[in-house]
Design an enzyme around this catalytic site. Structure first.
Site, PDB file in Angstrom:
ATOM      1  N   LYS A   1      26.456  70.791  -4.597  1.00 53.46           N
ATOM      2  CA  LYS A   1      26.659  71.973  -5.426  1.00 53.46           C
ATOM      3  C   LYS A   1      27.852  71.761  -6.372  1.00 53.46           C
ATOM      4  CE  LYS A   1      23.225  73.430  -3.058  1.00 53.46           C
ATOM      5  NZ  LYS A   1      23.280  74.114  -1.780  1.00 53.46           N
TER       6      LYS A   1
ATOM      7  N   ARG B   1      28.666  50.103   5.508  1.00 55.20           N
ATOM      8  CA  ARG B   1      28.470  51.427   6.105  1.00 55.20           C
ATOM      9  C   ARG B   1      29.766  52.032   6.625  1.00 55.20           C
ATOM     10  NH1 ARG B   1      26.876  50.985  11.339  1.00 55.20           N
ATOM     11  NH2 ARG B   1      25.038  49.742  10.934  1.00 55.20           N
TER      12      ARG B   1
ATOM     13  N   TYR C   1      22.757  79.771   5.993  1.00 51.13           N
ATOM     14  CA  TYR C   1      21.823  78.970   5.184  1.00 51.13           C
ATOM     15  C   TYR C   1      20.610  78.626   6.056  1.00 51.13           C
ATOM     16  CZ  TYR C   1      20.434  74.774   2.450  1.00 51.13           C
ATOM     17  OH  TYR C   1      19.769  73.823   1.717  1.00 51.13           O
TER      18      TYR C   1
HETATM   19  C1  LIG Z   1      22.474  73.797  -0.572  1.00 51.66           C
HETATM   20  C2  LIG Z   1      23.235  74.265   0.584  1.00 51.66           C
HETATM   21  C3  LIG Z   1      23.382  73.457   1.702  1.00 51.66           C
HETATM   22  C4  LIG Z   1      22.687  72.127   1.855  1.00 51.66           C
HETATM   23  O1  LIG Z   1      23.067  71.186   0.917  1.00 51.66           O
HETATM   24  P1  LIG Z   1      22.069  69.990   0.522  1.00 51.66           P
HETATM   25  O2  LIG Z   1      22.956  69.039  -0.174  1.00 51.66           O
HETATM   26  O3  LIG Z   1      21.006  70.592  -0.332  1.00 51.66           O
HETATM   27  O4  LIG Z   1      21.517  69.426   1.795  1.00 51.66           O
HETATM   28  C5  LIG Z   1      24.156  73.943   2.737  1.00 51.66           C
HETATM   29  N1  LIG Z   1      24.733  75.153   2.689  1.00 51.66           N
HETATM   30  C6  LIG Z   1      24.604  75.959   1.634  1.00 51.66           C
HETATM   31  C7  LIG Z   1      25.269  77.278   1.644  1.00 51.66           C
HETATM   32  C8  LIG Z   1      23.842  75.549   0.556  1.00 51.66           C
HETATM   33  O5  LIG Z   1      23.676  76.370  -0.479  1.00 51.66           O
END
Ligand SMILES: *Cc1c(COP(=O)(O)O)cnc(C)c1O
Length: 394
Positions: free
Chosen positions: A210, A58, A113
């Protein structure tokens, strides 16, 4: 790497070379994926003294080191450290928890978000942190919203549905004068197109799910910190026991190596499709800060060096049935949440019900598009067929 360039290198080069150590990996280019919990010590003396490069799965492995070092190098000089989280949302919640305490006040963009909002209104409220939402266009006037106990400002630019730009340097100047920290969700531009630390951000967060991952196959997040914020961030991660699985770390590192070429294509194709949409009679407005006609264009041009493939459109008023017909006709756009993968996506969205500092009244149905790595002309052809189906549906 064994030999390092002795001249200044650009972020795209850093993306390719950072965090590599072929010597340590028997000459192989990439690090091994350590599936690891226990680390064995050779002797009792070593165990008692915790004498080992690594202590426990960890707490870090050669795989996490490689990814962290690559992300640190990408951020540049002002970055004191990066922490890895199992999703973008845990990156947001952990960064916030590291920055505020009971009795503090927090300023958050109204365009943030939505799950960030849930975290502030839920967990943070319960532990005694008050949140005020602000108009993303506020700029230096944010000073008027400060209270004596305002400890942090959370910015996100552009908003990932409504695409308002924020004047982050102006907001950061006020925040720092008042002794507050600036946290940013930098998922849209990534650290390649928005140099967060150079613009006054103290904690820069990315949903690596993303563009860093880039292939819609991992959940991952990261927080980059400057010297002022890194110790508290690191301590928070350690005490909360947060860590990422080794395969996801490896895939994040693999994605990072090609981030610059993918983003460049998302950027160019996104603009091409956006410009085509501007001309369409069905479209009232295209929300994309890299379009000259966008209200956020000047700030985008001043502060950002590129755009990704994510933007929104406002249609002229039309029936729900016709919008559904448009979406159902599309063959290259999947209908699903998230973005940043190689594939194009589209969703219907509505911010009206939850905004508190601003009123969201677009005057027509709103759709968010993610432009993937398909040929932009094919995507345009697909959207054209969608509009024909929309017209037919009335
Ligand atoms: C998708 C997203 C997140 C969260 O990411 P996850 O990996 O889905 O938890 C945070 N901020 C923005 C702008 C996003 O589009």
């Amino acid at each position: 790497m064994a030999k390092k360039p002795n001249f200044p290198i650009k972020p795209t080069t850093r993306l390719v070379i950072a965090g590599r150590d072929a010597q340590a990996y028997h000459g192989f280019v990439n690090p091994p994926v350590y599936h690891a919990s226990t680390v064995l010590y050779p002797t009792a003396e070593d165990q008692v003294a915790h004498r080992s490069r690594y202590q426990y799965g960890r707490r870090g492995t050669p795989t996490s080191d490689a990814l962290e070092n690559a992300l640190i190098a990408l951020e540049g000089e002002a970055c004191a450290g990066v922490t890895l989280l199992p999703s973008g949302l845990t990156a947001i919640s952990t960064a916030l928890i590291s920055a505020v305490s009971a009795g503090d006040h927090l300023l958050v963009s109204d365009s943030v978000y939505r799950p960030t909002r849930h975290f502030c209104n839920g967990v943070l409220k319960r532990v005694g942190v008050a949140t005020t939402y602000y108009d993303p266009l506020v700029g230096a006037d944010i000073g008027k919203l400060f209270r004596p106990n305002t400890r942090a400002v959370f910015v996100e630019a552009p908003g990932s549905q409504s695409f308002e730009m924020q004047d982050i340097p102006a907001i950061a100047k006020v925040a720092h004068e008042k002794g507050a920290l600036v946290l940013m969700d930098n998922t849209w531009a990534t650290s390649l197109y928005f140099r967060a630390f150079e613009k006054g951000v103290d904690l820069s967060i990315q949903a690596g799910t993303k563009y860093i991952g880039g292939h819609s196959d991992i959940m991952f997040g990261c927080v980059s910190a400057n010297a002022k914020t890194f110790p508290a961030l690191k301590q928070t991660i350690i005490t909360m026991g947060l860590c990422v699985g080794p395969d996801d770390m490896y895939l994040a590192l693999r994605g990072l190596r090609t981030l610059s070429v993918r983003l460049e294509r998302h950027y160019q194709s996104g603009l091409k499709v956006a410009r085509w949409l501007v001309q369409r009679p069905e479209v009232q407005r295209v929300l994309h800060p890299a379009l000259e006609s966008d209200p956020g264009y000047k700030i985008w041009q001043r502060d950002f060096s590129g755009a990704c493939g994510l933007f929104s459109i406002v249609l002229k008023p039309t029936s729900e049935k016709s919008v559904h017909a448009f979406m159902n006709k599309l063959t290259l756009f999947g209908m699903g949440f998230s973005w940043g993968g190689f594939e194009s996506l589209i969703i219907l969205f509505d911010c009206t019900e939850y905004r508190t500092a601003t009123k969201w009244a677009p005057g027509g149905p709103t759709l968010r598009l993610h432009i993937g790595l398909e040929d932009a002309d094919d995507l345009i052809a697909d959207l054209g067929q969608g509009f024909a189906a929309m017209k037919a549906a009335g």
